[in-house]
Design a protein around this motif. Structure first.
Motif, mmCIF file in Angstrom:
data_model
loop_
_atom_site.group_PDB
_atom_site.id
_atom_site.type_symbol
_atom_site.label_atom_id
_atom_site.label_comp_id
_atom_site.label_asym_id
_atom_site.label_seq_id
_atom_site.Cartn_x
_atom_site.Cartn_y
_atom_site.Cartn_z
ATOM 1 N N LEU A 91 7.815 6.466 -6.005
ATOM 2 C CA LEU A 91 7.401 6.607 -4.622
ATOM 3 C C LEU A 91 8.577 6.430 -3.668
ATOM 4 C CD1 LEU A 91 4.082 4.534 -4.745
ATOM 5 C CD2 LEU A 91 4.333 7.010 -4.847
ATOM 6 N N ILE A 92 9.612 5.736 -4.110
ATOM 7 C CA ILE A 92 10.795 5.532 -3.275
ATOM 8 C C ILE A 92 11.666 6.781 -3.373
ATOM 9 C CG2 ILE A 92 12.816 4.091 -2.862
ATOM 10 C CD1 ILE A 92 11.325 1.809 -4.265
ATOM 11 N N PRO A 93 12.023 7.394 -2.253
ATOM 12 C CA PRO A 93 12.805 8.639 -2.316
ATOM 13 C C PRO A 93 14.106 8.476 -3.093
ATOM 14 C CG PRO A 93 11.998 8.265 -0.092
ATOM 15 C CD PRO A 93 11.697 7.013 -0.862
ATOM 16 N N GLY A 94 14.387 9.456 -3.931
ATOM 17 C CA GLY A 94 15.656 9.491 -4.648
ATOM 18 C C GLY A 94 15.732 8.649 -5.896
ATOM 19 N N HIS A 113 4.188 6.085 -14.114
ATOM 20 C CA HIS A 113 5.305 6.787 -13.473
ATOM 21 C C HIS A 113 4.866 8.163 -12.986
ATOM 22 C CE1 HIS A 113 9.409 8.270 -12.951
ATOM 23 N NE2 HIS A 113 9.125 9.288 -13.742
ATOM 24 N N ARG A 114 4.176 8.905 -13.832
ATOM 25 C CA ARG A 114 3.728 10.251 -13.458
ATOM 26 C C ARG A 114 2.707 10.190 -12.324
ATOM 27 N NH1 ARG A 114 4.559 15.440 -16.760
ATOM 28 N NH2 ARG A 114 6.522 14.879 -17.712
ATOM 29 N N ARG A 115 1.829 9.213 -12.405
ATOM 30 C CA ARG A 115 0.788 9.102 -11.381
ATOM 31 C C ARG A 115 1.413 8.871 -10.002
ATOM 32 N NH1 ARG A 115 -1.853 4.598 -13.158
ATOM 33 N NH2 ARG A 115 -2.528 5.783 -14.969
ATOM 34 N N LEU A 116 2.433 8.021 -9.961
ATOM 35 C CA LEU A 116 3.091 7.741 -8.689
ATOM 36 C C LEU A 116 3.900 8.940 -8.202
ATOM 37 C CD1 LEU A 116 4.236 4.064 -9.311
ATOM 38 C CD2 LEU A 116 2.374 4.855 -7.851
ATOM 39 N N ARG A 117 4.573 9.622 -9.110
ATOM 40 C CA ARG A 117 5.306 10.835 -8.720
ATOM 41 C C ARG A 117 4.344 11.852 -8.109
ATOM 42 N NH1 ARG A 117 10.546 12.827 -10.886
ATOM 43 N NH2 ARG A 117 9.664 14.749 -10.093
ATOM 44 N N TYR A 118 3.218 12.034 -8.775
ATOM 45 C CA TYR A 118 2.248 13.026 -8.313
ATOM 46 C C TYR A 118 1.698 12.633 -6.945
ATOM 47 C CZ TYR A 118 -1.369 16.609 -8.805
ATOM 48 O OH TYR A 118 -2.151 17.711 -8.635
ATOM 49 N N ALA A 119 1.421 11.326 -6.785
ATOM 50 C CA ALA A 119 0.857 10.851 -5.512
ATOM 51 C C ALA A 119 1.835 11.029 -4.360
ATOM 52 C CB ALA A 119 0.463 9.383 -5.651
ATOM 53 N N SER A 120 3.130 11.015 -4.673
ATOM 54 C CA SER A 120 4.135 11.149 -3.617
ATOM 55 C C SER A 120 4.596 12.585 -3.437
ATOM 56 C CB SER A 120 5.342 10.260 -3.935
ATOM 57 O OG SER A 120 5.952 10.658 -5.148
ATOM 58 N N GLY A 121 3.838 13.537 -4.008
ATOM 59 C CA GLY A 121 4.163 14.946 -3.828
ATOM 60 C C GLY A 121 5.271 15.447 -4.728
ATOM 61 N N HIS A 150 2.053 21.877 -16.840
ATOM 62 C CA HIS A 150 2.717 20.891 -16.003
ATOM 63 C C HIS A 150 1.769 19.732 -15.734
ATOM 64 C CE1 HIS A 150 5.008 24.548 -15.150
ATOM 65 N NE2 HIS A 150 6.001 23.769 -14.767
ATOM 66 N N ASP A 151 2.370 18.591 -15.441
ATOM 67 C CA ASP A 151 1.629 17.432 -14.924
ATOM 68 C C ASP A 151 0.529 16.944 -15.865
ATOM 69 O OD1 ASP A 151 3.128 17.311 -12.567
ATOM 70 O OD2 ASP A 151 1.875 18.818 -11.615
ATOM 71 N N GLU A 193 0.807 -1.219 0.000
ATOM 72 C CA GLU A 193 0.000 0.000 0.000
ATOM 73 C C GLU A 193 0.842 1.272 0.000
ATOM 74 O OE1 GLU A 193 -3.246 -0.022 -0.349
ATOM 75 O OE2 GLU A 193 -3.258 -2.220 -0.365
ATOM 76 N N ARG A 194 2.166 1.115 0.018
ATOM 77 C CA ARG A 194 3.028 2.289 0.159
ATOM 78 C C ARG A 194 3.979 2.448 -1.032
ATOM 79 N NH1 ARG A 194 5.109 4.979 4.712
ATOM 80 N NH2 ARG A 194 6.003 6.955 3.983
ATOM 81 N N PHE A 195 4.862 1.475 -1.214
ATOM 82 C CA PHE A 195 5.877 1.591 -2.258
ATOM 83 C C PHE A 195 5.742 0.525 -3.335
ATOM 84 C CE2 PHE A 195 8.080 3.246 1.597
ATOM 85 C CZ PHE A 195 8.194 4.558 1.176
ATOM 86 N N GLY A 196 5.274 -0.661 -2.964
ATOM 87 C CA GLY A 196 5.316 -1.773 -3.891
ATOM 88 C C GLY A 196 6.692 -2.418 -3.859
ATOM 89 N N GLY A 197 6.794 -3.595 -4.460
ATOM 90 C CA GLY A 197 8.035 -4.354 -4.401
ATOM 91 C C GLY A 197 9.039 -4.004 -5.477
ATOM 92 N N GLU A 198 8.638 -3.191 -6.452
ATOM 93 C CA GLU A 198 9.553 -2.831 -7.522
ATOM 94 C C GLU A 198 9.854 -1.337 -7.472
ATOM 95 O OE1 GLU A 198 8.610 -4.442 -11.319
ATOM 96 O OE2 GLU A 198 8.053 -6.405 -10.516
#
Length: 719
Positions: free
Chosen positions: A164-167, A477-485, A546-547, A155-160
């Motif tokens: 969403l993973i910083p950096g 990719h964009r959806r996850l970036r957006y979801a993580s701020g 943007h976005d 529910e947070r990062f996923g296994g791959e």
């Protein structure tokens, strides 16, 4: 492929000095080598490997502070192990170089394959940027336990690997475009070095194969940064040996030499030797636009290296078993449990982490310093505010945007064919690049925008669908970036022209936008302006935004111009009534166009109807963005129910003409509950070659066919 522990460097460094503004990466490598001992690199690599394996298998006891118990082991181990050790090896070596980069310079690592999720999470933990327990990012035993026990963090990062993973910088789930994306990242950014990590399987894709050669298309196109490709030649794909594994070392060397690179091959077994090889590669770095051989590192470390060799007579290393979890059920198998305990203990984790969960001083010496944020060089005046009158033609919009800097246009050899006039005498300006490969163009586009700059890909409508999978993955990719701020990136912009309505049978395929609309992704906008003025203004808004992931469908041939008064609403609301073609009061029929060719034909049909049915009241409207037809919340920019009713009413038949496959528009309307009164006409395969006029007739999209259909709908309404 034979493996060696000594660097193979046969060719001399390219002559001459790099372009002005290009950082002295060689000096940075020397400084890092002096400041960080080999033991620190090794400790960092072991820490990354241990955390990667622990995430797959453990629920507790992350430091192995006590003997391993079966209760410390997960019921169902999940995740990917094989690619982690070579990726971790590179991260451990590149960390000090990031920390000791030249002033004003930037070093970015780009993950090609997404399977190294445990590695990326481990790296984020060591860097102190991961946030799992709700008490802030950083190092602590609760954070360390949450890292291993919570994997794969569904529910947070996923296994791959995801944004969403910083950096993390990653191209998305599509396999192959990492090298092209890395090239796009360094365009017009001489301060930037990107290191893409490219796996064996990726080397077999068309996108990667073309990207090696694509570098030649960038010669003379401006001042760029550098790309240092790293090929993780670990011998295996997911299900078996890679094609690269079947090549001898001489063949691998000849392959990359023939592509114009300077291969440096090493297996990573002797760490000092690899550090020297890396330093030599940095001394040979040249800007992407400069001719001559560029270095490429080929790391032949086996897949799953440092993991178990065999268990209970079953061979593990060198087989597809290392791709995911090499030990399937160590909680219940005594042999696998013993192998797991020995495997984790081999990293000596108590030497790598304190009792508070902090990396030890030795590990921290090899960690990277803070990285710069992506540049966001933009025009001082937002293009959207300049208004449509500034751009009478699409070419003028592109030239004006390019004049502001931080802009690129990519096209698969179709700039002139698409009648874009970008330079004097038909010459191409340095900010426009052509290569006959849609995937490479998208990779460059994605890399350029990922680093904060505007770009545009111009292509034929029929060839754009080649990039469908790349775009679907990039939307994720964009959806996850957006979801993580991490929103605020420039939009992905496609200019789709040379439309099938005027093209040969083999060049008729409007399928890309259908696939994009089928995603029901709110980032997607499919713009269908009615004339050249509207297309130019819409493009200006796209390039300033943007976005979003924008597609502009416009005919390159001259067509009629329509009254500009309704366009402001078309641009802001997505659709608007055209008063000059509409009657006052309650209509008997609504005519709706989307796109320039449908607007030409349907407006002509409206005039025919006025003559044949003078008593009929018609409302004519134009849809400038097909995405607004879908319902909220899937489409955040959708027409509200009130606006939709105001335009289309609730009890009036609607004849709609679109430039796409009609099915996707019907699906958008059906999602609103509109399944009966809309008759949508668009492209359908004619089954054989025909003229442009014949194609319109076969698709029932000619003015005559549309007026006949309108008359039939009026007749059915009065029954």
């Amino acid at each position: 492929m034979s493996r060696t522990t000594t660097p193979r460097i046969d060719a001399p460094a390219p002559p001459g000095s790099p372009s002005p503004g290009f950082p002295d990466w060689s000096h940075a490598a020397d400084q890092a080598a002096k400041a960080v001992p080999d033991q620190a690199i090794n400790a960092c690599w072991r820490a990354l490997n241990h955390l990667s394996a622990a995430q797959l298998y453990l629920t507790d006891n992350p430091r192995l502070a006590r003997p391993l118990r079966t209760t410390d082991v997960k019921e169902t181990p999940r995740g990917h192990w094989g690619v982690c050790p070579p990726v971790n090896y590179m991260l451990a070596h590149l960390g000090p170089l990031t920390a000791w980069r030249p002033p004003g310079a930037e070093l970015l690592v780009l993950h090609g394959a997404g399977h190294a999720g445990p590695s990326a999470l481990a790296h984020a933990y060591l860097n102190g940027t991961l946030h799992l327990t709700g008490k802030g990012p950083g190092w602590s035993m609760p954070e360390l336990r949450a890292l291993i026990s919570g994997f794969p963090h569904p529910e947070r990062f996923g296994g791959e690997i995801t944004p969403l993973i910083p950096g993390v910088r990653h191209t998305g789930g599509q396999l192959g475009p990492a090298l092209a994306v890395a090239q796009g990242m360094v365009l017009d950014a001489p301060h930037r070095l990107v290191v893409p990590l490219i796996g064996d399987g990726e080397l077999e894709t068309g996108a990667t194969a073309a990207a090696w050669l694509a570098r030649r298309a960038l010669s003379g196109s401006g001042d760029h940064g550098a790309v240092l490709p790293v090929v993780l030649a670990n011998g295996l794909k997911m299900g078996g040996p890679s094609l690269l594994a079947d090549m001898t070392e001489d063949e691998v060397h000849g392959y990359f030499t023939g592509l114009g690179y300077e291969p440096q091959i090493h297996d990573g077994a002797a760490l000092p030797g690899f550090r020297q090889l890396l330093s030599d590669a940095f001394s040979r770095l040249r800007p992407l636009n400069e001719p001559g051989r560029q270095p490429v590192l080929v790391l032949t470390m086996p897949k799953g290296h440092t993991g178990p060799e065999q268990v209970a007579g079953r061979r593990i290393s060198g087989t597809p078993a290392v791709h995911k979890t090499p030990l399937k059920d160590p909680r219940r198998s005594d042999a696998e449990f013993a192998a797991l305990a020995a495997w984790l203990a081999s990293y000596r984790p108590a030497e790598l982490f304190t009792t508070q969960g902090r990396p030890t001083d030795l590990v921290r010496q090899a960690l990277p310093g803070p990285s710069r944020q992506p540049e966001t060089a933009r025009s001082s005046v937002p293009l959207a505010s300049r208004g449509p009158q500034s751009w009478p033609l699409v070419s003028a919009v592109i030239r004006e945007r390019a004049a502001d800097g931080a802009f690129r246009l990519f096209s698969p050899d179709e700039i002139a064919s698409n009648r874009l006039e970008l330079g004097r005498g038909g010459s191409l300006p340095p900010w426009a690049v052509e290569i006959l490969n849609e995937e490479i163009c998208h990779g460059w586009l994605q890399g350029y925008t990922e680093t904060g700059r505007d770009a545009l890909l111009a292509t034929y409508e029929a060839f754009a669908p080649v990039n469908t999978s790349l775009l679907v993955q990039h939307l994720k990719h964009r959806r996850l970036r957006y979801a993580s701020g991490q929103g605020g990136l420039p939009s992905i912009n496609y200019l789709i022209t040379s439309l099938g309505w005027r093209n040969t049978y083999t060049h008729q395929n409007p399928g890309l936008v259908s696939s994009m609309l089928e995603t029901e992704d709110g980032f997607v906008h499919v713009y269908t302006p009615a004339d050249a003025m509207r297309a130019a203004a819409t493009l200006g808004v796209m390039l300033a935004g943007h976005d979003r992931v924008n597609f502009l469908i416009t005919d390159k041939h001259p067509g009629p111009s329509f009254p500009p008064d309704p366009f402001r609403d078309e641009l802001t609301e997505g659709a608007a009534v055209w008063p000059l073609l509409s009657h006052r009061g309650r209509p008997d029929l609504v005519l709706a166009s989307a796109g320039d060719v449908p607007a030409r034909e349907l407006s002509a049909a409206a005039r025919l109807l006025r003559k044949s049915h003078p008593e009929t009241k018609i409302r004519y409207l134009h849809v400038n963005d097909l995405a607004v037809l879908g319902p909220a919340p899937h489409w955040p920019y959708a027409l509200s129910e009130r606006a939709f009713t105001r335009l289309f009413r609730t009890d009036t038949p609607v004849l709609m003409a679109v430039p796409t496959h009609p099915g996707i528009v019907r699906a958008l309307l059906a999602a609103r509950g509109e399944t009966g009164r809309f008759h949508v006409v668009g492209y359908r395969d004619p089954g054989r070659p025909t003229t442009p006029e014949g194609l319109l007739d076969r698709c029932d999209l000619s003015a005559a066919a549309l007026s006949a259909q309108a008359a039939l709908m009026l007749k059915e309404r009065t029954r």
